[in-house]
Design an enzyme around this catalytic site. Structure first.
Site, PDB file in Angstrom:
ATOM      1  N   GLY A  42       0.536  -0.934  -0.291  1.00  0.00           N
ATOM      2  CA  GLY A  42       0.036  -0.230   0.219  1.00  0.00           C
ATOM      3  C   GLY A  42       0.568   1.253   0.373  1.00  0.00           C
ATOM      4  O   GLY A  42       1.702   1.496  -1.146  1.00  0.00           O
ATOM      5  N   SER A 110       6.380  -4.837  -1.202  1.00  0.00           N
ATOM      6  CA  SER A 110       5.947  -3.179  -2.009  1.00  0.00           C
ATOM      7  C   SER A 110       6.400  -2.023  -0.391  1.00  0.00           C
ATOM      8  O   SER A 110       7.536  -2.674   0.161  1.00  0.00           O
ATOM      9  CB  SER A 110       4.824  -3.283  -2.649  1.00  0.00           C
ATOM     10  OG  SER A 110       4.368  -1.991  -3.281  1.00  0.00           O
ATOM     11  N   TRP A 111       5.361  -2.178  -0.205  1.00  0.00           N
ATOM     12  CA  TRP A 111       5.758  -0.845   1.386  1.00  0.00           C
ATOM     13  C   TRP A 111       5.326  -1.669   1.999  1.00  0.00           C
ATOM     14  O   TRP A 111       6.368  -1.246   3.408  1.00  0.00           O
ATOM     15  CB  TRP A 111       3.862  -0.225   1.207  1.00  0.00           C
ATOM     16  CG  TRP A 111       3.410   0.400   2.506  1.00  0.00           C
ATOM     17  CD1 TRP A 111       2.755  -0.013   3.683  1.00  0.00           C
ATOM     18  CD2 TRP A 111       4.016   1.632   3.216  1.00  0.00           C
ATOM     19  NE1 TRP A 111       2.965   1.499   4.923  1.00  0.00           N
ATOM     20  CE2 TRP A 111       3.462   1.642   4.642  1.00  0.00           C
ATOM     21  CE3 TRP A 111       5.233   2.591   2.977  1.00  0.00           C
ATOM     22  CZ2 TRP A 111       4.013   2.615   5.253  1.00  0.00           C
ATOM     23  CZ3 TRP A 111       5.349   3.356   3.470  1.00  0.00           C
ATOM     24  CH2 TRP A 111       4.709   3.562   4.928  1.00  0.00           C
ATOM     25  N   ASP A 261      10.107  -5.059 -13.485  1.00  0.00           N
ATOM     26  CA  ASP A 261       8.689  -4.502 -12.240  1.00  0.00           C
ATOM     27  C   ASP A 261       8.986  -2.838 -12.069  1.00  0.00           C
ATOM     28  O   ASP A 261       9.263  -1.882 -12.265  1.00  0.00           O
ATOM     29  CB  ASP A 261       9.310  -4.212 -10.523  1.00  0.00           C
ATOM     30  CG  ASP A 261       8.747  -3.492  -9.898  1.00  0.00           C
ATOM     31  OD1 ASP A 261       7.240  -3.187  -9.706  1.00  0.00           O
ATOM     32  OD2 ASP A 261       8.235  -4.807  -8.429  1.00  0.00           O
ATOM     33  N   HIS A 289       5.118  -6.836 -10.491  1.00  0.00           N
ATOM     34  CA  HIS A 289       5.149  -6.266  -8.966  1.00  0.00           C
ATOM     35  C   HIS A 289       4.458  -6.893  -8.412  1.00  0.00           C
ATOM     36  O   HIS A 289       4.915  -7.509  -7.396  1.00  0.00           O
ATOM     37  CB  HIS A 289       4.533  -4.636  -9.079  1.00  0.00           C
ATOM     38  CG  HIS A 289       5.107  -4.362  -7.742  1.00  0.00           C
ATOM     39  ND1 HIS A 289       5.632  -3.909  -6.871  1.00  0.00           N
ATOM     40  CD2 HIS A 289       3.614  -4.054  -7.027  1.00  0.00           C
ATOM     41  CE1 HIS A 289       6.059  -3.683  -5.933  1.00  0.00           C
ATOM     42  NE2 HIS A 289       4.448  -3.803  -5.736  1.00  0.00           N
TER      43      HIS A 289
END
Length: 314
Positions: A42, A110-111, A261, A289
């Site tokens: 996120g 990711s986040w 990505d 990704h």
């Protein structure tokens, strides 16, 4: 190597963490197994059943939660008292609440990789190893890549044009304008939801190597848009740049990154690998990704197996 079969949680609850926030928290797999924490992306992405399938449920106690404002956590899309420091503290609250002395693996994508690294830097004695996917260093240049015309927009020009044209007229960057417009709407009805869909659709189209069509983003559009703009306007609420600090980490780190990505360009994974004293980097050829991309989930499972062979997860 396939993902483990779908499974349901053996326990679900809401954990109050202060400031009016309650986190949705679930546990899957073996209640007496090796404790692992899985962090979603996120900010605001919320957890997915797919995350449950990255560890052997016979061996692991798989702990997953929705971060503040995300998924089923309450208040929905709440930005008050919602910073990186709060999210790091929340992981500690969960650890203490569950009676876990040490996470044998903290996995984040990711986040979630930003959060996993931040937690390990703050509470290194509580982390035996890290598995990171789609590394996001949360530098200004990484956000510029996503939200200016000079980055990912050059690879998805049609979708970028749609993102920009969805905005009301105004001055400032695309990120700043979306942040202001979403805040002005106040809730996910009408105009607010329209803008949130466009914001989230942009990232969704970047996440897959082959651009997706007909994607329904409604379930998570509002918290994703509100929390991403909230965090990125404040450069992730990082107290100082993340990458240089990572040289302090001494736990083994497995890094999995798609070679194509477009959300988090591969340079970020390479730089992190070069910085971490005990890391391995696995490129997934022909992948983008998302965890759902071909080969990404399998590479994450293989990374856990490598840690098992090193004897660090018993």
């Amino acid at each position: 190597m396939a993902l483990y079969p779908p499974l349901e949680p053996f326990h679900q609850e809401y954990l109050p963490v202060g400031d009016g926030h309650e986190l949705y928290l679930e546990q899957c797999g073996n209640p007496d197994g090796v404790p692992v924490m899985v962090l979603h992306g996120g900010p605001g992405g919320g957890s997915s059943p797919l995350l449950r399938r990255l560890f052997d449920p016979r061996l692991y106690r798989i702990v997953i939660h929705d971060q503040r404002g995300a998924g089923k956590s309450r208040p929905h899309a709440g930005t008050n008292h919602n910073t990186l420091a709060h999210l790091v503290d929340d992981i500690e609250r969960i650890r203490q609440h569950l009676g876990v002395s040490r996470w044998r693996v903290v996995m984040g994508g990711s986040w979630g990789s930003t959060l996993a690294l931040s937690y390990a830097l703050e509470h290194g004695e509580r982390v035996a190893s890290l598995v990171l996917r789609g590394v996001f260093l949360c530098r200004r240049q990484d956000m510029d890549w996503l939200y200016t015309e000079h980055g990912a927009a050059r690879y998805r020009p049609e979708q970028w044009q749609r993102l920009v044209e969805a905005l009301p007229a105004g001055e400032g960057t695309v990120l700043a304008r979306y942040h202001a417009a979403l805040a002005a709407c106040g809730d996910q009805n009408g105009e607010g939801m329209r803008l949130a869909r466009e914001w989230t659709r942009w990232e969704t189209h970047l996440s897959a190597l082959i651009p997706l069509t007909g994607v329904d983003v409604d379930d998570h559009a509002w918290p994703m848009a509100r929390l991403e703009t909230h965090y990125f306007m404040h450069e992730g609420f990082l107290p100082e740049p993340l990458l240089p600090r990572c040289a302090q980490l001494r736990c083994p780190v497995e890094i999995v990154h798609g070679s194509y990505d477009l959300v988090c360009p591969p340079e970020q994974a390479w730089l992190l690998h070069q910085t971490l004293p005990d890391s391995r980097l696995r490129w997934v050829s022909g992948a983008g990704h998302a965890t759902s991309e071909a080969g990404i989930g399998e590479a994450l499972i293989a990374a856990v197996h490598r840690l098992e062979r090193r004897g660090g997860l018993a």
